[in-house]
Motif scaffolding. Sequence first.
Motif, PDB file in Angstrom:
ATOM      1  N   LEU A 145      69.968  15.148  16.953  1.00  0.00           N
ATOM      2  CA  LEU A 145      69.976  13.957  16.106  1.00  0.00           C
ATOM      3  C   LEU A 145      68.545  13.502  15.871  1.00  0.00           C
ATOM      4  CD1 LEU A 145      71.852  11.895  14.671  1.00  0.00           C
ATOM      5  CD2 LEU A 145      71.634  10.458  16.706  1.00  0.00           C
ATOM      6  N   TYR A 146      68.173  13.399  14.583  1.00  0.00           N
ATOM      7  CA  TYR A 146      66.826  12.994  14.181  1.00  0.00           C
ATOM      8  C   TYR A 146      66.893  11.745  13.310  1.00  0.00           C
ATOM      9  CZ  TYR A 146      65.425  17.852  15.257  1.00  0.00           C
ATOM     10  OH  TYR A 146      65.186  19.068  15.849  1.00  0.00           O
ATOM     11  N   SER A 177      57.252  21.273  15.252  1.00  0.00           N
ATOM     12  CA  SER A 177      57.505  21.015  16.665  1.00  0.00           C
ATOM     13  C   SER A 177      57.165  19.580  17.059  1.00  0.00           C
ATOM     14  CB  SER A 177      56.691  21.989  17.532  1.00  0.00           C
ATOM     15  OG  SER A 177      55.308  21.850  17.274  1.00  0.00           O
ATOM     16  N   VAL A 178      56.369  18.881  16.228  1.00  0.00           N
ATOM     17  CA  VAL A 178      56.021  17.487  16.526  1.00  0.00           C
ATOM     18  C   VAL A 178      57.235  16.581  16.303  1.00  0.00           C
ATOM     19  CG1 VAL A 178      54.499  15.584  15.896  1.00  0.00           C
ATOM     20  CG2 VAL A 178      53.622  17.916  15.959  1.00  0.00           C
ATOM     21  N   ASN A 179      58.106  16.984  15.409  1.00  0.00           N
ATOM     22  CA  ASN A 179      59.281  16.180  15.063  1.00  0.00           C
ATOM     23  C   ASN A 179      60.359  16.363  16.132  1.00  0.00           C
ATOM     24  OD1 ASN A 179      61.166  14.659  13.782  1.00  0.00           O
ATOM     25  ND2 ASN A 179      61.222  15.853  11.910  1.00  0.00           N
ATOM     26  N   LYS A 180      60.352  15.507  17.134  1.00  0.00           N
ATOM     27  CA  LYS A 180      61.278  15.622  18.250  1.00  0.00           C
ATOM     28  C   LYS A 180      62.577  14.885  17.945  1.00  0.00           C
ATOM     29  CE  LYS A 180      58.499  17.926  20.929  1.00  0.00           C
ATOM     30  NZ  LYS A 180      58.782  19.338  21.272  1.00  0.00           N
ATOM     31  N   PRO A 181      63.707  15.410  18.420  1.00  0.00           N
ATOM     32  CA  PRO A 181      64.979  14.736  18.182  1.00  0.00           C
ATOM     33  C   PRO A 181      65.111  13.462  19.003  1.00  0.00           C
ATOM     34  CG  PRO A 181      65.294  16.622  19.622  1.00  0.00           C
ATOM     35  CD  PRO A 181      63.871  16.679  19.160  1.00  0.00           C
ATOM     36  N   LEU A 182      65.896  12.521  18.498  1.00  0.00           N
ATOM     37  CA  LEU A 182      66.195  11.304  19.260  1.00  0.00           C
ATOM     38  C   LEU A 182      67.031  11.650  20.487  1.00  0.00           C
ATOM     39  CD1 LEU A 182      67.193   9.036  16.232  1.00  0.00           C
ATOM     40  CD2 LEU A 182      65.042   8.963  17.509  1.00  0.00           C
ATOM     41  N   VAL A 207      78.613  16.850  22.296  1.00  0.00           N
ATOM     42  CA  VAL A 207      79.061  15.467  22.114  1.00  0.00           C
ATOM     43  C   VAL A 207      77.842  14.569  22.312  1.00  0.00           C
ATOM     44  CG1 VAL A 207      80.534  13.595  22.925  1.00  0.00           C
ATOM     45  CG2 VAL A 207      81.399  15.935  22.924  1.00  0.00           C
ATOM     46  N   ILE A 208      77.552  13.737  21.311  1.00  0.00           N
ATOM     47  CA  ILE A 208      76.396  12.850  21.363  1.00  0.00           C
ATOM     48  C   ILE A 208      76.872  11.408  21.255  1.00  0.00           C
ATOM     49  CG2 ILE A 208      74.325  12.092  20.121  1.00  0.00           C
ATOM     50  CD1 ILE A 208      73.881  14.987  19.288  1.00  0.00           C
ATOM     51  N   ILE A 253      68.929   2.509   9.137  1.00  0.00           N
ATOM     52  CA  ILE A 253      68.195   3.742   9.420  1.00  0.00           C
ATOM     53  C   ILE A 253      69.061   4.930   9.017  1.00  0.00           C
ATOM     54  CG2 ILE A 253      67.194   5.201  11.230  1.00  0.00           C
ATOM     55  CD1 ILE A 253      66.476   2.709  12.774  1.00  0.00           C
ATOM     56  N   THR A 254      68.449   5.893   8.362  1.00  0.00           N
ATOM     57  CA  THR A 254      69.149   7.127   8.005  1.00  0.00           C
ATOM     58  C   THR A 254      68.850   8.185   9.061  1.00  0.00           C
ATOM     59  OG1 THR A 254      68.976   6.603   5.653  1.00  0.00           O
ATOM     60  CG2 THR A 254      69.459   8.885   6.224  1.00  0.00           C
ATOM     61  N   TYR A 255      69.895   8.847   9.499  1.00  0.00           N
ATOM     62  CA  TYR A 255      69.757   9.862  10.539  1.00  0.00           C
ATOM     63  C   TYR A 255      70.100  11.237   9.980  1.00  0.00           C
ATOM     64  CZ  TYR A 255      69.929   5.733  13.574  1.00  0.00           C
ATOM     65  OH  TYR A 255      69.683   4.519  14.149  1.00  0.00           O
ATOM     66  N   VAL A 256      69.695  12.248  10.724  1.00  0.00           N
ATOM     67  CA  VAL A 256      70.047  13.626  10.381  1.00  0.00           C
ATOM     68  C   VAL A 256      70.622  14.298  11.627  1.00  0.00           C
ATOM     69  CG1 VAL A 256      69.215  15.889   9.656  1.00  0.00           C
ATOM     70  CG2 VAL A 256      68.288  13.832   8.601  1.00  0.00           C
ATOM     71  N   LEU A 257      71.821  14.808  11.495  1.00  0.00           N
ATOM     72  CA  LEU A 257      72.438  15.590  12.564  1.00  0.00           C
ATOM     73  C   LEU A 257      72.288  17.064  12.207  1.00  0.00           C
ATOM     74  CD1 LEU A 257      74.176  15.806  15.168  1.00  0.00           C
ATOM     75  CD2 LEU A 257      76.181  15.795  13.662  1.00  0.00           C
ATOM     76  N   MET A 258      71.630  17.804  13.066  1.00  0.00           N
ATOM     77  CA  MET A 258      71.494  19.238  12.841  1.00  0.00           C
ATOM     78  C   MET A 258      72.506  19.963  13.730  1.00  0.00           C
ATOM     79  SD  MET A 258      68.143  21.738  12.912  1.00  0.00           S
ATOM     80  CE  MET A 258      67.904  21.806  14.686  1.00  0.00           C
ATOM     81  N   VAL A 259      73.416  20.665  13.081  1.00  0.00           N
ATOM     82  CA  VAL A 259      74.429  21.446  13.793  1.00  0.00           C
ATOM     83  C   VAL A 259      73.988  22.891  13.800  1.00  0.00           C
ATOM     84  CG1 VAL A 259      76.842  22.164  13.834  1.00  0.00           C
ATOM     85  CG2 VAL A 259      76.250  19.856  13.068  1.00  0.00           C
TER      86      VAL A 259
END
Length: 199
Positions: A78-79, A88-93, A107-108, A116-122
């Motif tokens: 989740l970002y 690599s600097v862009n760390k996930p939340l 499961v998160i 805030i807009t989020y991005v879930l990477m599956v």
Amino acid sequence: MRIINQMVSVLNLYFILDDTKTFVESIYSSELNNKSPKQGHENCRQLQYYYEAIKIKVNTSDYYTLSCISTLDTFGYLYKYPFDPYNSVNKPLIKNDDYLYEDENFVINFYLHFNITYVLMVTTSYESQINLQGPFSVIVKGPDKVDMKQIGMYIYNTFLLLLLLLLSAVYFCYLRYLSNSKFSNIICIKIDQNYFPGR
């Protein structure tokens, strides 16, 4: 330029727990296939794991549960939006592989803010085989419906295309400059030779 993974569906289900509480299940279904982009788990490995990036917006700030159902061994990141999967600097939340080591899907649980807009990477787990493909569903449970949309790689392709056009324009102007300078030098030489015929 095309959007990857055309077969995407989103479903919102409302459940009444009692007279005062209601929770909503938002379901997003898609698949990882050979047209999906690849990533390397925070640049730690080669780009051998298909992924799909899903933009997430909520209308109500609260805790939400994001879970995945799939025959694949899925991994979730989740970002905050925007994100670059190759930076690599862009760390996930937050990230999750196997929930309590009881299942092969992530499961998160996380507090999501409405502004805030989020991005879930599956993607698939780095402990599983590489280049795995298959369908998956993301289920988000919370107090309100969740808007989920796929982020296609056409966004990055558009950026790269614009950058390529800009570099091409600069290169073309540079070539024009060189050709004009050379042409001017030739003219000057001919004028000098005509003016001084004895030389």
